[in-house]
Scaffold this active site. Structure first.
Site, PDB file in Angstrom:
ATOM      1  N   LEU A 309       0.830  -1.201   0.000  1.00 20.08           N
ATOM      2  CA  LEU A 309       0.000   0.000   0.000  1.00 20.08           C
ATOM      3  C   LEU A 309       0.866   1.252   0.000  1.00 20.08           C
ATOM      4  O   LEU A 309       1.828   1.347   0.769  1.00 20.08           O
ATOM      5  CB  LEU A 309      -0.898   0.033   1.234  1.00 20.08           C
ATOM      6  CG  LEU A 309      -2.032  -0.980   1.333  1.00 20.08           C
ATOM      7  CD1 LEU A 309      -2.458  -1.125   2.781  1.00 20.08           C
ATOM      8  CD2 LEU A 309      -3.216  -0.551   0.485  1.00 20.08           C
ATOM      9  N   ASP A 310       0.522   2.201  -0.860  1.00 17.87           N
ATOM     10  CA  ASP A 310       1.081   3.541  -0.723  1.00 17.87           C
ATOM     11  C   ASP A 310       0.391   4.198   0.477  1.00 17.87           C
ATOM     12  O   ASP A 310      -0.682   3.771   0.903  1.00 17.87           O
ATOM     13  CB  ASP A 310       0.827   4.343  -2.000  1.00 17.87           C
ATOM     14  CG  ASP A 310       1.308   5.777  -1.886  1.00 17.87           C
ATOM     15  OD1 ASP A 310       2.452   5.964  -1.428  1.00 17.87           O
ATOM     16  OD2 ASP A 310       0.540   6.685  -2.220  1.00 17.87           O
ATOM     17  N   LYS A 311       1.004   5.237   1.031  1.00 21.43           N
ATOM     18  CA  LYS A 311       0.417   5.896   2.198  1.00 21.43           C
ATOM     19  C   LYS A 311      -0.513   7.042   1.808  1.00 21.43           C
ATOM     20  O   LYS A 311      -1.709   7.014   2.084  1.00 21.43           O
ATOM     21  CB  LYS A 311       1.520   6.438   3.122  1.00 21.43           C
ATOM     22  CG  LYS A 311       0.982   7.150   4.358  1.00 21.43           C
ATOM     23  CD  LYS A 311       2.093   7.774   5.164  1.00 21.43           C
ATOM     24  CE  LYS A 311       2.685   8.993   4.483  1.00 21.43           C
ATOM     25  NZ  LYS A 311       1.733  10.132   4.390  1.00 21.43           N
TER      26      LYS A 311
END
Length: 625
Positions: A309-311
Site C-alpha cells: 500500500l502507498d500511504k
C-alpha cells in the site's frame, strides 16, 4: 486501434456464425437440406479461420489453449458432413470470445474519463508574447508560464519570487510546498498557488514525468502475462478428448463416432461459463465502484496473498485536515476556526480550502471578509466584523504582529501550523496534518480475513512521518523515502513470494502498479498515470472498496470453477456415451447445448454476489451515473 479492430472482428464472426445457423435451420425445416448445409458451412468458415489464426499465434508463443479442441470439432464435423453440429460449435465458440472482448472493451471505455491530467502543451514567453507549444518543442532555457492548477510539463527552475506546488501525486507529500526563486521544480507537480514563471532545464523527454512514464512502460513490458483459468484446464481436457475420440474410431472403425465425441467435447463450459462468471463478476464489482480491467486481473485478484500500500491518498485522505486548535489568552477554538475560515474564503490555497471545509463541517457561519490582501504561498489578511485578521504560516504572521509562536512538536512529524492574529495580536494556531483514514484499520483486518498473509506500506514520505501515520496498524513491513524505481524493486522482490497487489494513487506509484501482478489505483482523485497503469481502479474515494473487490473476485472465480467442474464432468459423460454410439454428432451438439445452459445459469450467480458489509452508497451511485 489494434484492440478495437480485434473487437470488431469478434463481433462480425459471431454475427456471421449466428446468421448462418439460424438461416440454415429455416431452410432445413422447409425441406432444403443442401442449401441449409451450405449456409451452415458458410457461417462456420469465418469462425474456423479466425480460430486457426489464433491457434498459430498461441503455438508461436509456446501456449496450448482450448482453441485446438474447438477447431478439431468444427473441422471434423465439416469433413464428415455434420454441418449443423459444426454450426452450433461455431456459434458457441464465437459467443465466448465475444463475451471476453466485451468485458475488456467496457473497461477501456470507462478509463477515458480518468486521463485528463496528462500535459500535452505548454505556454512559453517569446518576444514579449505568450504562445502555446507542444511539449516536444520545449528547449532548456525556455521561460514558461505555469498557471494556477497547471501541471508542470518539464523540470526547471522557478523564475518568479515564489511558487506554491502540490507534489502529492509525484512524491507522496500530502501538503503543498513553497519554492523560492531559482529553486528546482519537478515535472508532474501541480501549481497550487498563483501563476509563476519557470525556466526549463531539461527537454520534456528527459524530465521527471517522462522518466516515470518510461518506468511504467518498462514494468508493463516485463510483466508476465496473466494465465487464464480456462487455458490452465485446456491441455488435460484436450488429452482426454483425443484419447476417447481416437479410441472410439479405432475400436469401431466408424469416424462419425469420433466426430460425435469431438462435438460433445467442445469445451463450452470453459469457453462460455468462465467468461460469463467473470464478466458477471466485473459487472458486480463495478456496481460497488471497483473497475476491473478484464477477466485476467479479476482471476489474479482472487489469488493475491501479498499487498503493498502507498500511504498518501490510500491509507490517508491525501488532503490536509485540522487535527487540533490551540487558542491563546483563552480564545475559543471554534471562534478561532471561524475567523480563519471566513478569511480563507478569499483564497484558493489548498490549506485555506481545507480550513473552510472544516468550519463548514462544524456548522459555523462564516462572514464575508473585506479589504482582503493575499500573499501567495504565505497567507491572507483582511477585515472581519471590524477586526483586522491575518491567517497564514507561523513565520508570515509572526513577522506582521511582532510576536513569536511556539512550534508544535507535531510539526516534526509532517504537520503544519496555520497561525491566526487578530488586531495585531497572536490569537492562536491550527495544527493541520494528513491523518489516517478512519476505516484503514478495519480494512486491513478484513483483508487478513480474506486470505492476505503479508501487508506492507511503501511511501515516498519521510520515515518519521510514515511511522507516525501507520502506528498501531497490523503491518508486516514499512518502507519509506522510496523513489518510483525503488517501489518497483520492492514489488519485484515481493513477487518472489507469490502474486502481489500494489495500491496507490500518485504518479510516482504508476511504475509499481504496472509491475505488480495486480495494480490498484485510487481513481477518484488520483493521477491519470496511475489509473492508466493499473489493472483495477477504485472509482470512489473509499479504501474499503478494495476488500469488496477482492471478495467479489474470489467468489466469481469460485463460481467459474464450479461451472467448469460440473460442465466438464457432464461433457466427459457425454463423450463416453458418444463413443459407445448412443449419440449422433447433432444429438451431441444438442446435449452440449443443454450442458451449456446449465453451467451458464450457474455462472450467472456471480451477478448476485453480496460482499459482507457491501452497500452501495449515494456517492457510488453518483459515480456510476
Amino acid at each position: 486501434m489494434e484492440t478495437s479492430r480485434s473487437d470488431r472482428v469478434k463481433t462480425a464472426v459471431l454475427l456471421l456464425a449466428a446468421a448462418g445457423l439460424i438461416a440454415g435451420l429455416a431452410l432445413y425445416f422447409t425441406n432444403q437440406p443442401i442449401a441449409a448445409g451450405i449456409l451452415w458451412t458458410a457461417g462456420v468458415l469465418p469462425a474456423l479461420a479466425t480460430l486457426v489464426i489464433e491457434i498459430l499465434r498461441s503455438l508461436g508463443r509456446g501456449e496450448v489453449g482450448l482453441d485446438i479442441v474447438a477447431a478439431l470439432s468444427m473441422t471434423a464435423a465439416l469433413v464428415f458432413g455434420e454441418t449443423l453440429a459444426a454450426a452450433v460449435v461455431a456459434v458457441m465458440y464465437a459467443g465466448g470470445s465475444f463475451l471476453e472482448s466485451f468485458a475488456e472493451g467496457r473497461a477501456r471505455r470507462e478509463m477515458h474519463a480518468l486521463l485528463s491530467r496528462v500535459p500535452r502543451s505548454a505556454t512559453r514567453h517569446r518576444n514579449g508574447r505568450l504562445e502555446d507549444i507542444p511539449l516536444d518543442e520545449i528547449a532548456p532555457g525556455d521561460r514558461l508560464l505555469i498557471r494556477q492548477g497547471d501541471m508542470i510539463p518539464v523540470d526547471g527552475l522557478v523564475a518568479s519570487d515564489t511558487a506554491f506546488l502540490d507534489s502529492s501525486a509525484l512524491t507522496g507529500e500530502s501538503l503543498p510546498v513553497r519554492l523560492g526563486r531559482d529553486d528546482e521544480a519537478m515535472s508532474g507537480t501541480t501549481n497550487a498557488g498563483e501563476a509563476f514563471d519557470l525556466t526549463a532545464t531539461r527537454e520534456a523527454r528527459d524530465s521527471t514525468y517522462a522518466g516515470i512514464v518510461r518506468l511504467v512502460e518498462e514494468a508493463q513490458a516485463s510483466k508476465a502475462p496473466m494465465s487464464r483459468l480456462a487455458d490452465r484446464w485446456s491441455l488435460g481436457f484436450l488429452a482426454v478428448t483425443l484419447v476417447i475420440a481416437c479410441s472410439a474410431w479405432w475400436i469401431t472403425g466408424d469416424p462419425i463416432r469420433a466426430v460425435a465425441v469431438l462435438v460433445v467435447a467442445t469445451p463450452c463450459p470453459l469457453i462460455l461459463a468462465v467468461p460469463v462468471a467473470l464478466v458477471a463478476g466485473l459487472s458486480r464489482a463495478a456496481h460497488f465502484g471497483v473497475l476491473i480491467k478484464g477477466a485476467g486481473p479479476l482471476e489474479t485478484m482472487a489469488r493475491i496473498r501479498t499487498l503493498i500500500l502507498d500511504k498518501t491518498g490510500t491509507l490517508t485522505d491525501g488532503r490536509p485536515r485540522i487535527v487540533s486548535i490551540v487558542g491563546r489568552d483563552d480564545n475559543d477554538p471554534d471562534q478561532l476556526l471561524r475567523l480563519a475560515a471566513a478569511l480563507d474564503q478569499a483564497s484558493k490555497h489548498p490549506v485555506a480550502q481545507a480550513v473552510v471545509s472544516a468550519a463548514q463541517e462544524r456548522g459555523l457561519t462564516l462572514p464575508v471578509p473585506t479589504d482582503v490582501a493575499e500573499f501567495p504561498g504565505e497567507g491572507v489578511a483582511g477585515t472581519l466584523e471590524g477586526q483586522y485578521v491575518i491567517v497564514g504560516g507561523s513565520r508570515f504572521v509572526a513577522e506582521r504582529v511582532g510576536q513569536q509562536i511556539r512550534e508544535d512538536p507535531a510539526l516534526d512529524d509532517g504537520a503544519v501550523l496555520v497561525a491566526v492574529a487578530v488586531d495585531g495580536r497572536m490569537a492562536g494556531h491550527l495544527v493541520m496534518s494528513d491523518p489516517l483514514r478512519e476505516d484503514a484499520g478495519a480494512m486491513l483486518h478484513r483483508l487478513r480475513a480474506l486470505g492476505l498473509t503479508r501487508i506492507l506500506v511503501a511511501t515516498g514520505d519521510r520515515a518519521r512521518v510514515a511511522e507516525r501515520v501507520t502506528d498501531g496498524l497490523n503491518l508486516d513491513g514499512l518502507r519509506s523515502d522510496l523513489s518510483p524505481d525503488q517501489k518497483v524493486l520492492l514489488v519485484l522482490t515481493e513477487r518472489k513470494r507469490g502474486p502481489v497487489m500494489m495500491v496507490g494513487d500518485g504518479m510516482n506509484d504508476a511504475p509499481a502498479l504496472a509491475a505488480a501482478d495486480v495494480g490498484v489505483a485510487m481513481g477518484a482523485r488520483g493521477a491519470a498515470a496511475s489509473a492508466e497503469a493499473a489493472d483495477v481502479v477504485l472509482l470512489v474515494d473509499h479504501i474499503d472498496r478494495l476488500g469488496i473487490g477482492i471478495e467479489i473476485a474470489g467468489k466469481a472465480r469460485r463460481i467459474a470453477l464450479e461451472s467448469v467442474i460440473a460442465g466438464i464432468g457432464l461433457s466427459v459423460l457425454g463423450m463416453i456415451a458418444a463413443a459407445f454410439g448412443y449419440l449422433t454428432p447433432v444429438q451431441g451438439a444438442l446435449l452440449q447445448e443443454v450442458i451449456d445452459v446449465a453451467v451458464i445459469l450457474n455462472a450467472l450467480r456471480a451477478l448476485r454476489i453480496a460482499p459482507e458489509g457491501g452497500r452501495v452508497s449515494s456517492d457510488i451511485r453518483t459515480a456510476e451515473a
